[in-house]
Design an enzyme around this catalytic site. Structure first.
Site, PDB file in Angstrom:
ATOM      1  N   ASP A  46       2.821   2.594   7.952  1.00  0.00           N
ATOM      2  CA  ASP A  46       1.881   1.497   7.685  1.00  0.00           C
ATOM      3  C   ASP A  46       2.515   0.246   7.081  1.00  0.00           C
ATOM      4  OD1 ASP A  46      -0.187   2.797   8.787  1.00  0.00           O
ATOM      5  OD2 ASP A  46      -1.216   3.307   6.929  1.00  0.00           O
ATOM      6  N   ASP A  70       0.845  -1.205   0.000  1.00  0.00           N
ATOM      7  CA  ASP A  70       0.000   0.000   0.000  1.00  0.00           C
ATOM      8  C   ASP A  70       0.877   1.251   0.000  1.00  0.00           C
ATOM      9  OD1 ASP A  70      -2.283   1.575   0.006  1.00  0.00           O
ATOM     10  OD2 ASP A  70      -2.697   1.287   2.142  1.00  0.00           O
ATOM     11  N   ARG A  94       0.046   9.147   0.403  1.00  0.00           N
ATOM     12  CA  ARG A  94      -0.760   9.323   1.625  1.00  0.00           C
ATOM     13  C   ARG A  94      -0.202   8.508   2.788  1.00  0.00           C
ATOM     14  NH1 ARG A  94      -3.477   6.277  -1.928  1.00  0.00           N
ATOM     15  NH2 ARG A  94      -3.577   4.072  -1.369  1.00  0.00           N
ATOM     16  N   ASN A  95       0.603   7.485   2.485  1.00  0.00           N
ATOM     17  CA  ASN A  95       1.233   6.661   3.522  1.00  0.00           C
ATOM     18  C   ASN A  95       2.689   7.019   3.761  1.00  0.00           C
ATOM     19  OD1 ASN A  95      -0.996   5.160   4.323  1.00  0.00           O
ATOM     20  ND2 ASN A  95      -0.738   3.697   2.643  1.00  0.00           N
TER      21      ASN A  95
HETATM   22  P1  ADP Z   1      -5.026   4.372   7.768  1.00  0.00           P
HETATM   23  O1  ADP Z   1      -3.805   3.726   7.175  1.00  0.00           O
HETATM   24  O2  ADP Z   1      -5.826   3.434   8.619  1.00  0.00           O
HETATM   25  O3  ADP Z   1      -5.850   5.094   6.756  1.00  0.00           O
HETATM   26  P2  ADP Z   1      -3.153   6.259   8.728  1.00  0.00           P
HETATM   27  O4  ADP Z   1      -2.137   5.504   9.483  1.00  0.00           O
HETATM   28  O5  ADP Z   1      -2.815   6.586   7.305  1.00  0.00           O
HETATM   29  O6  ADP Z   1      -4.521   5.501   8.762  1.00  0.00           O
HETATM   30  O7  ADP Z   1      -3.453   7.598   9.493  1.00  0.00           O
HETATM   31  C1  ADP Z   1      -4.353   8.573   9.014  1.00  0.00           C
HETATM   32  C2  ADP Z   1      -3.749   9.970   9.106  1.00  0.00           C
HETATM   33  O8  ADP Z   1      -3.295  10.244  10.442  1.00  0.00           O
HETATM   34  C3  ADP Z   1      -2.494  10.143   8.236  1.00  0.00           C
HETATM   35  O9  ADP Z   1      -2.809  10.523   6.924  1.00  0.00           O
HETATM   36  C4  ADP Z   1      -1.747  11.250   8.963  1.00  0.00           C
HETATM   37  O10 ADP Z   1      -2.205  12.523   8.564  1.00  0.00           O
HETATM   38  C5  ADP Z   1      -2.104  10.977  10.425  1.00  0.00           C
HETATM   39  N1  ADP Z   1      -1.006  10.190  11.052  1.00  0.00           N
HETATM   40  C6  ADP Z   1      -0.873   8.848  11.106  1.00  0.00           C
HETATM   41  N2  ADP Z   1       0.257   8.489  11.742  1.00  0.00           N
HETATM   42  C7  ADP Z   1       0.879   9.626  12.096  1.00  0.00           C
HETATM   43  C8  ADP Z   1       2.126   9.934  12.777  1.00  0.00           C
HETATM   44  N3  ADP Z   1       2.959   8.978  13.207  1.00  0.00           N
HETATM   45  N4  ADP Z   1       2.439  11.239  12.940  1.00  0.00           N
HETATM   46  C9  ADP Z   1       1.613  12.212  12.499  1.00  0.00           C
HETATM   47  N5  ADP Z   1       0.451  11.997  11.858  1.00  0.00           N
HETATM   48  C10 ADP Z   1       0.073  10.720  11.656  1.00  0.00           C
END
Ligand code: ADP
Length: 270
Positions: free
Chosen positions: A152, A134, A138-139
């Site tokens: 992720d 993935d 965005r990741n």
């Molecule tokens: P999912 O993979 O379940 O969609 P994410 O892990 O991508 O969820 O998290 C969603 C959002 O949260 C990310 O796009 C980011 O903006 C924020 N986020 C996630 N992890 C972090 C982190 N370690 N530090 C800052 N922001 C984070």
């Protein structure tokens, strides 16, 4: 999994965590900013117990991975489901970073820097024989000092976007992965090519104006995106090799990193 994590010190204490603002929405729950024993952290919450168990398994993988371009796992908390605690990436995800700042703020050396950062993180995963599945802008998250890190990783097996064929991120997924579920480092390389396109287009949605079905069909027939505006031709040719129909013909991340190193040397000598 729980015993294994606790033996190795990855089980954190809920009492030592202060939750702050909500900073994002994940697929299974919210992401919060927080402080753990004086350190600023991000906390991903997973409410559902069944999902939490699956994630707990996967975080075992994450405990074994450490690299400057991977978002670092600090530990997990078992409390009302699961809390996954990672380093805080204050500048958020790469798509929003590029969209909100744009061409006037972010120059091409910085774009290449992000591309290299992600490539180095992926080279490390490749060396560990781990497939991300993935990889997308965005990741990728940006630290306070502008370092891009892949997030992720290791969690995608439980991620329904990836494990459920109907929910695959079509615009990022290699044709052989879409059709035959053949995920490999080389399918990650395809996604990396899309990510390069996202970077050099300052966070645009790939295949603008095309529907998912259209993307599936056209790509299968050999259609590829054009170069983003002002993209260096050498970078565009990297995208194109990442998008070879035949996985064998795509370079690995090690090779890509060497090519990007040379680009960086040209653009910003020394
Ligand atoms: P999912 O993979 O379940 O969609 P994410 O892990 O991508 O969820 O998290 C969603 C959002 O949260 C990310 O796009 C980011 O903006 C924020 N986020 C996630 N992890 C972090 C982190 N370690 N530090 C800052 N922001 C984070």
């Amino acid at each position: 999994a729980e015993l294994e994590l606790s033996k190795n010190g990855w089980l954190l204490d809920i009492e030592k965590l202060t939750l702050g603002e909500n900073i994002g929405e994940g697929e299974f729950g919210a992401v919060y900013e927080g402080v753990y024993m004086g350190q600023r952290v991000a906390v991903k919450t997973i409410k559902c117990d069944v999902t939490a168990q699956a994630f707990l398994q996967e975080t075992m993988v994450m405990t074994k991975l450490q690299h400057k371009n991977l978002v670092r796992l600090l530990g997990v908390i078992l409390h009302k489901g699961l809390h996954i605690v990672t380093e805080l990436m204050t500048k958020g995800n790469l798509v929003n970073f590029l969209r909100t700042r744009g061409r006037s703020v972010v120059n091409s050396v910085q774009l290449l820097r992000f591309s290299l950062d992600v490539c180095e993180g992926m080279e490390y995963l490749e060396s560990k024989k781990l497939v991300h599945r993935d990889l997308a802008a965005r990741n990728v998250l940006i630290s306070d000092d502008n370092v891009a890190k892949v997030s992720d990783f290791g969690l995608t097996k439980v991620d329904s976007k990836v494990s459920d064929k109907a929910k695959l991120p079509v615009k990022w997924t290699a044709p052989e992965a879409l059709k035959k579920e053949k995920f490999s480092t080389k399918s990650d390389v395809w996604s990396y090519g899309i990510l390069l396109w996202e970077i050099f287009s300052y966070g645009r949605q790939p295949y603008p104006k095309m529907s998912l079905q259209e993307v599936k069909d056209k790509v299968e027939q050999g259609y590829r995106m054009e170069a983003p505006e002002d993209c260096p031709p050498s970078v565009y040719s990297l995208m194109r090799v990442c998008w070879e129909q035949e996985p064998r013909k795509r370079p690995g991340f090690h090779k890509l990193r060497e090519k990007l190193d040379r680009e960086m040397e040209k653009l910003s000598p020394g």
